[in-house]
Design a protein around this motif. Structure first.
Motif, PDB file in Angstrom:
ATOM      1  N   VAL A   1      43.421  43.265  33.905  1.00  0.00           N
ATOM      2  CA  VAL A   1      44.427  42.227  34.150  1.00  0.00           C
ATOM      3  C   VAL A   1      45.533  42.322  33.100  1.00  0.00           C
ATOM      4  O   VAL A   1      45.243  42.365  31.912  1.00  0.00           O
ATOM      5  CB  VAL A   1      43.781  40.820  34.070  1.00  0.00           C
ATOM      6  N   SER A   2      46.787  42.374  33.519  1.00  0.00           N
ATOM      7  CA  SER A   2      47.903  42.298  32.571  1.00  0.00           C
ATOM      8  C   SER A   2      48.872  41.217  33.027  1.00  0.00           C
ATOM      9  O   SER A   2      49.110  41.061  34.224  1.00  0.00           O
ATOM     10  CB  SER A   2      48.696  43.602  32.493  1.00  0.00           C
ATOM     11  N   CYS A   3      49.433  40.513  32.044  1.00  0.00           N
ATOM     12  CA  CYS A   3      50.346  39.412  32.345  1.00  0.00           C
ATOM     13  C   CYS A   3      51.758  39.746  31.892  1.00  0.00           C
ATOM     14  O   CYS A   3      51.956  40.607  31.036  1.00  0.00           O
ATOM     15  CB  CYS A   3      49.895  38.146  31.628  1.00  0.00           C
ATOM     16  N   ASP A   4      52.719  39.031  32.420  1.00  0.00           N
ATOM     17  CA  ASP A   4      54.088  39.149  31.915  1.00  0.00           C
ATOM     18  C   ASP A   4      54.247  38.212  30.716  1.00  0.00           C
ATOM     19  O   ASP A   4      53.308  37.502  30.346  1.00  0.00           O
ATOM     20  CB  ASP A   4      55.105  38.878  33.027  1.00  0.00           C
ATOM     21  N   HIS A   5      55.439  38.164  30.116  1.00  0.00           N
ATOM     22  CA  HIS A   5      55.626  37.361  28.896  1.00  0.00           C
ATOM     23  C   HIS A   5      55.434  35.875  29.151  1.00  0.00           C
ATOM     24  O   HIS A   5      55.107  35.133  28.244  1.00  0.00           O
ATOM     25  CB  HIS A   5      56.998  37.654  28.284  1.00  0.00           C
ATOM     26  N   ALA A   6      55.586  35.436  30.390  1.00  0.00           N
ATOM     27  CA  ALA A   6      55.398  34.018  30.702  1.00  0.00           C
ATOM     28  C   ALA A   6      53.932  33.682  30.986  1.00  0.00           C
ATOM     29  O   ALA A   6      53.602  32.539  31.267  1.00  0.00           O
ATOM     30  CB  ALA A   6      56.254  33.630  31.900  1.00  0.00           C
ATOM     31  N   GLY A   7      53.040  34.683  30.923  1.00  0.00           N
ATOM     32  CA  GLY A   7      51.625  34.407  31.088  1.00  0.00           C
ATOM     33  C   GLY A   7      51.138  34.454  32.519  1.00  0.00           C
ATOM     34  O   GLY A   7      50.014  34.023  32.799  1.00  0.00           O
ATOM     35  N   SER A   8      51.945  34.948  33.443  1.00  0.00           N
ATOM     36  CA  SER A   8      51.400  35.084  34.797  1.00  0.00           C
ATOM     37  C   SER A   8      51.027  36.541  35.064  1.00  0.00           C
ATOM     38  O   SER A   8      51.593  37.459  34.477  1.00  0.00           O
ATOM     39  CB  SER A   8      52.351  34.534  35.852  1.00  0.00           C
ATOM     40  N   ILE A   9      50.079  36.707  35.947  1.00  0.00           N
ATOM     41  CA  ILE A   9      49.513  38.041  36.155  1.00  0.00           C
ATOM     42  C   ILE A   9      50.527  38.935  36.848  1.00  0.00           C
ATOM     43  O   ILE A   9      51.074  38.598  37.901  1.00  0.00           O
ATOM     44  CB  ILE A   9      48.187  37.961  36.943  1.00  0.00           C
ATOM     45  N   HIS A  10      50.727  40.092  36.219  1.00  0.00           N
ATOM     46  CA  HIS A  10      51.768  41.019  36.631  1.00  0.00           C
ATOM     47  C   HIS A  10      51.144  42.279  37.249  1.00  0.00           C
ATOM     48  O   HIS A  10      51.675  42.844  38.183  1.00  0.00           O
ATOM     49  CB  HIS A  10      52.547  41.365  35.358  1.00  0.00           C
ATOM     50  N   ARG A  11      50.004  42.682  36.684  1.00  0.00           N
ATOM     51  CA  ARG A  11      49.339  43.892  37.183  1.00  0.00           C
ATOM     52  C   ARG A  11      47.839  43.666  37.264  1.00  0.00           C
ATOM     53  O   ARG A  11      47.251  43.061  36.380  1.00  0.00           O
ATOM     54  CB  ARG A  11      49.565  45.071  36.209  1.00  0.00           C
ATOM     55  N   LEU A  12      47.231  44.217  38.329  1.00  0.00           N
ATOM     56  CA  LEU A  12      45.771  44.265  38.453  1.00  0.00           C
ATOM     57  C   LEU A  12      45.406  45.728  38.665  1.00  0.00           C
ATOM     58  O   LEU A  12      45.671  46.287  39.729  1.00  0.00           O
ATOM     59  CB  LEU A  12      45.321  43.465  39.674  1.00  0.00           C
ATOM     60  N   ASN A  13      44.850  46.349  37.636  1.00  0.00           N
ATOM     61  CA  ASN A  13      44.492  47.762  37.716  1.00  0.00           C
ATOM     62  C   ASN A  13      42.980  47.894  37.752  1.00  0.00           C
ATOM     63  O   ASN A  13      42.326  47.851  36.723  1.00  0.00           O
ATOM     64  CB  ASN A  13      45.029  48.520  36.497  1.00  0.00           C
ATOM     65  N   LEU A  14      42.432  48.020  38.955  1.00  0.00           N
ATOM     66  CA  LEU A  14      40.975  48.053  39.112  1.00  0.00           C
ATOM     67  C   LEU A  14      40.539  49.255  39.930  1.00  0.00           C
ATOM     68  O   LEU A  14      39.594  49.176  40.713  1.00  0.00           O
ATOM     69  CB  LEU A  14      40.512  46.751  39.787  1.00  0.00           C
ATOM     70  N   PHE A  15      41.243  50.390  39.732  1.00  0.00           N
ATOM     71  CA  PHE A  15      40.851  51.599  40.477  1.00  0.00           C
ATOM     72  C   PHE A  15      39.573  52.183  39.876  1.00  0.00           C
ATOM     73  O   PHE A  15      39.324  52.060  38.675  1.00  0.00           O
ATOM     74  CB  PHE A  15      41.983  52.626  40.488  1.00  0.00           C
ATOM     75  N   ILE A  16      38.762  52.784  40.739  1.00  0.00           N
ATOM     76  CA  ILE A  16      37.453  53.349  40.356  1.00  0.00           C
ATOM     77  C   ILE A  16      36.670  52.356  39.494  1.00  0.00           C
ATOM     78  O   ILE A  16      36.236  52.658  38.389  1.00  0.00           O
ATOM     79  CB  ILE A  16      37.562  54.703  39.616  1.00  0.00           C
TER      80      ILE A  16
END
Ligand SMILES: *[C@@H]1O[C@H](CO)[C@@H](O)[C@H](O)[C@H]1NC(C)=O
Ligand SMILES: *[C@@H]1O[C@H](CO)[C@@H](O)[C@H](O)[C@H]1NC(C)=O
Ligand SMILES: *[C@@H]1O[C@H](CO)[C@@H](O)[C@H](O)[C@H]1NC(C)=O
Ligand SMILES: *[C@@H]1O[C@H](CO)[C@@H](O)[C@H](O)[C@H]1NC(C)=O
Ligand SMILES: *[C@@H]1O[C@H](CO)[C@@H](O)[C@H](O)[C@H]1NC(C)=O
Ligand SMILES: *[C@@H]1O[C@H](CO)[C@@H](O)[C@H](O)[C@H]1NC(C)=O
Ligand SMILES: CC(=O)N[C@H]1CO[C@H](CO)[C@@H](O)[C@@H]1O
Length: 333
Positions: A82-97
């Motif tokens: 899980v990665s968020c932007d500077h405002a704290g909302s989720i920007h990326r979900l990287n869950l491959f493999i």
């Protein structure tokens, strides 16, 4: 004078600003995002829980509004993938493999209004791809390839106006590629190979002026190659091999000025090879193998200075091999 006292005061203003900013920050509550992910996790099959063990709601239910900052930091920095932007909302979900098994549709798409990247490639996710996917309105990158999704590609994908990359390859889809994808003006990469698709390719694809990579091979696509494909002026790689396309190669493909790979082998294409293909000065690989092409090999192909690989095998071509082909000094095969 006025300036120097303002400067002395400004740290105070800054602190007040920060307090106001975080105390009265309206509407958007990032804990909802964390809760939506946690709920999805609970619906995934057990084997998925190990890799998602960092997805714990404990720090969230233990805090209240006055230290919401800590809450954000928790799922933004501690949750796997899980990665968020500077405002704290989720920007990326990287869950491959990640060994995930279960239904994607248990994820509440409308809870992620800022999500730009969703990468779930190479898992065991299944179900139909929900029309609700269009609620991910900021999405730029969507990769669901190598899973067990079935059913049709929802036309609502065409509503994701920021979408640049769509990978749905290696699933068990059916139906045709929605013509609405032709509306995505930022689109640059489409990979739908080996996914069971049929039907024809819409002329609307010619509108994808930023499309650079098109991978549609190994499906049951049929009908003709639209003339409008010649409008894809940024196309670099064009793979439509191993399908059931019929009719001629449109001479407009000679307009694909930066094309490097043209793989259209194993189809039912016919007619002659357009001499305009000789305009593709950056072409390195071309295979027209195993179609029903007839007529002679155009001498213009001798002008393809960068060509490394050419395969015309298993057609009904006639006449002699033009001497210009001898100009292809880089050929490896
Ligand atoms: C999944 O885990 C829960 C709790 O750990 C357990 O009760 C349940 O039997 C497990 N289900 C399977 C299919 O292993
Ligand atoms: C928060 O959640 C955890 C784990 O689900 C639970 O053990 C704990 O009691 C909860 N705390 C509060 C204050 O609700
Ligand atoms: C497409 O797949 C769905 C879901 O598996 C199935 O219900 C439907 O019958 C299939 N349609 C065709 C035409 O095969
Ligand atoms: C082609 O796609 C089918 C699924 O539609 C898959 O089972 C098969 O392995 C693919 N073939 C190749 C050579 O990738
Ligand atoms: C896309 O292409 C189709 C057919 O080529 C055309 O009718 C349509 O107006 C185009 N749409 C957009 C949004 O450019
Ligand atoms: C797209 O291609 C068609 C047919 O080749 C052509 O008539 C049309 O003008 C092209 N549109 C654009 C925007 O280049
Ligand atoms: C909350 C929200 O925006 N929901 C929308 C999700 O997408 C569907 C269409 O598939 C809409 O009907 C919902 O209103």
């Amino acid at each position: 004078m006025a300036f120097s006292s303002f400067n002395k005061l400004s740290p105070v203003f800054f602190i007040i600003f920060v307090l106001i900013h975080f105390q009265f920050r309206p509407a958007f509550d990032s804990t909802q995002e964390a809760q939506a992910l946690f709920k999805w996790k609970a619906n995934l099959q057990n084997q998925s829980h190990y890799v998602l063990s960092s997805w714990s709601l404990y720090p969230i239910n233990a805090t209240n509004n006055s230290n919401q900052q800590r809450t954000k930091i928790s799922h933004c920095t501690n949750w796997f993938g899980v990665s968020c932007d500077h405002a704290g909302s989720i920007h990326r979900l990287n869950l491959f493999i990640a060994g995930l098994k279960g239904k994607l549709n248990e994820l509440s798409f409308s809870s992620f209004p800022h999500l730009a990247c969703l990468d779930l490639a190479i898992n065991e996710l299944f179900g139909v791809i929900s029309t609700q996917i269009c609620n991910l309105s900021k999405l730029k990158y969507l990769d669901l390839s190598t899973n067990q999704f079935f059913g049709k590609i929802p036309a609502e994908i065409g509503l994701l106006m920021h979408l640049e990359t769509l990978h749905l390859a290696e699933n068990q889809l059916n139906g045709s590629i929605p013509k609405e994808i032709g509306q995505l003006s930022s689109f640059s990469e489409l990979a739908l190979y080996s996914s069971g698709l049929d039907g024809s390719v819409s002329a609307s694809f010619g509108n994808l002026s930023n499309l650079a990579w098109l991978y549609l091979f190994n499906n049951s696509l049929s009908g003709s190659i639209p003339i409008e494909m010649g409008n894809l002026s940024n196309l670099v790689e064009f793979y439509i091999d191993t399908n059931s396309f019929s009719g001629p190669i449109p001479s407009s493909l000679g307009n694909l000025k930066i094309l490097e790979v043209l793989y259209i082998f194993c189809n039912q294409l016919s007619g002659s090879i357009p001499q305009e293909l000789g305009n593709l000065e950056f072409l390195t690989n071309i295979s027209l193998r195993s179609n029903n092409f007839s007529g002679s090999i155009p001498a213009s192909l001798g002008g393809l200075r960068n060509l490394l690989y050419i395969d015309l095998f298993n057609n009904s071509l006639s006449g002699s091999i033009p001497p210009e082909i001898g100009n292809l000094k880089n050929l490896l095969i």
